[in-house]
Design an enzyme around this catalytic site. Structure first.
Site, mmCIF file in Angstrom:
data_model
loop_
_atom_site.group_PDB
_atom_site.id
_atom_site.type_symbol
_atom_site.label_atom_id
_atom_site.label_comp_id
_atom_site.label_asym_id
_atom_site.label_seq_id
_atom_site.Cartn_x
_atom_site.Cartn_y
_atom_site.Cartn_z
ATOM 1 N N SER A 57 70.936 80.204 28.010
ATOM 2 C CA SER A 57 72.128 81.029 28.236
ATOM 3 C C SER A 57 72.465 81.782 26.959
ATOM 4 C CB SER A 57 73.309 80.145 28.631
ATOM 5 O OG SER A 57 74.516 80.896 28.606
ATOM 6 N N TYR A 81 78.596 72.801 27.070
ATOM 7 C CA TYR A 81 77.657 73.720 27.717
ATOM 8 C C TYR A 81 76.858 74.485 26.660
ATOM 9 C CZ TYR A 81 75.920 77.423 30.783
ATOM 10 O OH TYR A 81 75.111 78.298 31.464
HETATM 11 N N1 LIG Z 1 75.605 82.158 36.347
HETATM 12 C C1 LIG Z 1 75.652 82.480 35.060
HETATM 13 O O1 LIG Z 1 76.448 83.353 34.650
HETATM 14 C C2 LIG Z 1 74.747 81.800 34.081
HETATM 15 C C3 LIG Z 1 74.700 82.291 32.770
HETATM 16 C C4 LIG Z 1 73.851 81.697 31.866
HETATM 17 C C5 LIG Z 1 73.044 80.643 32.258
HETATM 18 N N2 LIG Z 1 73.121 80.179 33.535
HETATM 19 C C6 LIG Z 1 72.257 79.051 33.909
HETATM 20 O O2 LIG Z 1 71.551 79.368 35.087
HETATM 21 C C7 LIG Z 1 71.169 78.146 35.742
HETATM 22 C C8 LIG Z 1 71.519 78.240 37.222
HETATM 23 O O3 LIG Z 1 72.933 78.278 37.348
HETATM 24 P P1 LIG Z 1 73.680 79.181 38.434
HETATM 25 O O4 LIG Z 1 74.523 80.136 37.696
HETATM 26 O O5 LIG Z 1 72.731 79.682 39.431
HETATM 27 O O6 LIG Z 1 74.694 78.105 39.034
HETATM 28 P P2 LIG Z 1 74.701 77.264 40.395
HETATM 29 O O7 LIG Z 1 74.776 78.163 41.563
HETATM 30 O O8 LIG Z 1 75.777 76.265 40.190
HETATM 31 O O9 LIG Z 1 73.266 76.541 40.428
HETATM 32 C C9 LIG Z 1 72.982 75.381 39.709
HETATM 33 C C10 LIG Z 1 71.763 74.729 40.322
HETATM 34 O O10 LIG Z 1 71.426 73.594 39.527
HETATM 35 C C11 LIG Z 1 71.332 72.469 40.390
HETATM 36 N N3 LIG Z 1 71.733 71.255 39.685
HETATM 37 C C12 LIG Z 1 72.882 71.013 39.007
HETATM 38 N N4 LIG Z 1 72.914 69.760 38.562
HETATM 39 C C13 LIG Z 1 71.750 69.182 38.991
HETATM 40 C C14 LIG Z 1 71.202 67.875 38.861
HETATM 41 N N5 LIG Z 1 71.842 66.903 38.203
HETATM 42 N N6 LIG Z 1 69.992 67.629 39.414
HETATM 43 C C15 LIG Z 1 69.329 68.599 40.080
HETATM 44 N N7 LIG Z 1 69.799 69.846 40.235
HETATM 45 C C16 LIG Z 1 71.009 70.130 39.699
HETATM 46 C C17 LIG Z 1 72.266 72.760 41.540
HETATM 47 O O11 LIG Z 1 71.857 72.043 42.701
HETATM 48 P P3 LIG Z 1 72.558 70.715 43.291
HETATM 49 O O12 LIG Z 1 74.023 70.805 43.013
HETATM 50 O O13 LIG Z 1 72.204 70.802 44.747
HETATM 51 O O14 LIG Z 1 71.883 69.585 42.619
HETATM 52 C C18 LIG Z 1 72.017 74.247 41.731
HETATM 53 O O15 LIG Z 1 70.869 74.440 42.517
HETATM 54 C C19 LIG Z 1 71.902 77.035 35.000
HETATM 55 O O16 LIG Z 1 71.013 76.422 34.093
HETATM 56 C C20 LIG Z 1 72.991 77.772 34.249
HETATM 57 O O17 LIG Z 1 73.417 77.079 33.105
HETATM 58 C C21 LIG Z 1 73.948 80.729 34.453
#
Ligand SMILES: NC(=O)c1ccc[n+]([C@@H]2O[C@H](COP(=O)([O-])OP(=O)(O)OC[C@H]3O[C@@H](n4cnc5c(N)ncnc54)[C@H](OP(=O)(O)O)[C@@H]3O)[C@@H](O)[C@H]2O)c1
Length: 267
Positions: A153, A166
């Site tokens: 991130s 985070y």
């Molecule tokens: N959205 C942003 O602005 C942003 C910015 C920078 C980085 N990111 C990164 O992008 C990645 C995806 O996030 P997102 O934004 O798409 O959010 P999201 O929609 O909340 O997706 C998170 C995913 O991670 C899975 N997950 C969470 N905890 C888990 C666990 N303990 N075991 C297995 N799976 C788990 C969730 O599935 P389950 O809940 O079904 O397990 C879900 O599929 C993350 O690493 C996040 O930090 C996002």
């Protein structure tokens, strides 16, 4: 000339947001797709959609990335089902603003700091990636091929108030991938660090503040997949947020602290 064989791609954190969109993008490209996350119902639903989009095959692997045994079990299923593994997206993540609410709640004192709660973010975002690396690196090393993309991130550029756990987890991932990329490259395995800005997802829907240059999940996923397929070592998207974040990281500390306190007023 015959078309290249369909790649075998696992996406961790595939049940929503960026991971789900990456899986859909590979489905459109006709790949074999494995989907890993805790919510099995969401994965089954996505697997059905992926097949109708053109996926060569789908595999649903329910599991918690922070529990080593669950990752091992999923990886063993993968080993049995697939002749090789071409791409692994280590994208499962949690966090944002909510995990530091214990310090932000009205009347809360620093005595409410909960190490276990903060460590949960690290155990999912950082240790979760380690568990998958342990499970897949030997296989890729044996193949002398494969590509691992880890979702970090831009939060690693400079830790903002109320997102310490985070940002710490993402800074750790950045350091890990920077180092491991060279080690893994020596036995033919590529690594990419993906550093998104703000992307629409369940994670950002929980953030009650201004999210500059927020992008659609599909646009972000298409950019990430294109970058990985092109062999980019670092992908930051969108560029406007990348620039803002990099400039913000250069702001002198006293000015940053003043801005941060002002930003927290009323919270
Ligand atoms: N959205 C942003 O602005 C942003 C910015 C920078 C980085 N990111 C990164 O992008 C990645 C995806 O996030 P997102 O934004 O798409 O959010 P999201 O929609 O909340 O997706 C998170 C995913 O991670 C899975 N997950 C969470 N905890 C888990 C666990 N303990 N075991 C297995 N799976 C788990 C969730 O599935 P389950 O809940 O079904 O397990 C879900 O599929 C993350 O690493 C996040 O930090 C996002």
């Amino acid at each position: 000339m015959s078309p290249p064989p369909a790649p075998y791609v696992i996406v961790c954190g595939a049940s929503s947001g960026i991971g789900e969109a990456i899986a859909r993008e590979y489905a459109r490209r006709g790949a074999h797709i494995a989907l890993f996350a805790r919510r099995q119902d969401r994965l089954e639903e996505l697997a059905g959609r992926a097949r109708s989009l053109g996926a060569a095959s789908t595999l649903v692997l329910p599991g918690d990335v922070s529990v080593p045994g669950e990752v091992v079990r999923a990886a063993q299923t993968l080993d049995r089902a697939w002749p090789r593994l071409d791409r692994a997206y280590l994208n499962a993540g949690t966090g944002g603003d909510q995990e530091v609410a214990c310090c932000a709640a009205p009347g809360a004192r620093i005595g409410t700091f909960a190490a276990r709660e903060w460590d949960d973010t690290m155990r999912t975002n950082y240790s979760g990636a380690l568990h998958w690396l342990e499970a897949i690196l030997p296989r890729m090393r044996e193949q002398r091929a494969g590509h691992i993309a880890v979702t970090g991130s831009m939060a690693a550029d400079r830790a903002m108030p109320q997102s310490g756990p985070y940002a710490a987890s993402k800074a750790a991932l950045r350091a890990l991938v920077e180092s491991l990329r060279v080690d893994a490259g020596r036995f033919g395995v590529r690594m990419t660090l993906i550093e998104p800005g703000y992307v629409k997802s369940e994670l950002t829907s929980r953030m009650d503040r201004w999210l500059p240059f927020i992008t659609s999940t599909d646009d972000a996923a298409v950019r990430f997949v294109r970058g990985v397929e092109a062999g980019e070592a670092l992908i930051r998207y969108p560029w406007q947020m990348s620039l803002l974040s990099r400039l913000g990281a250069q702001v002198p500390r006293p000015i940053f602290d003043l801005w941060a306190k002002w930003n927290l007023r009323g919270r």
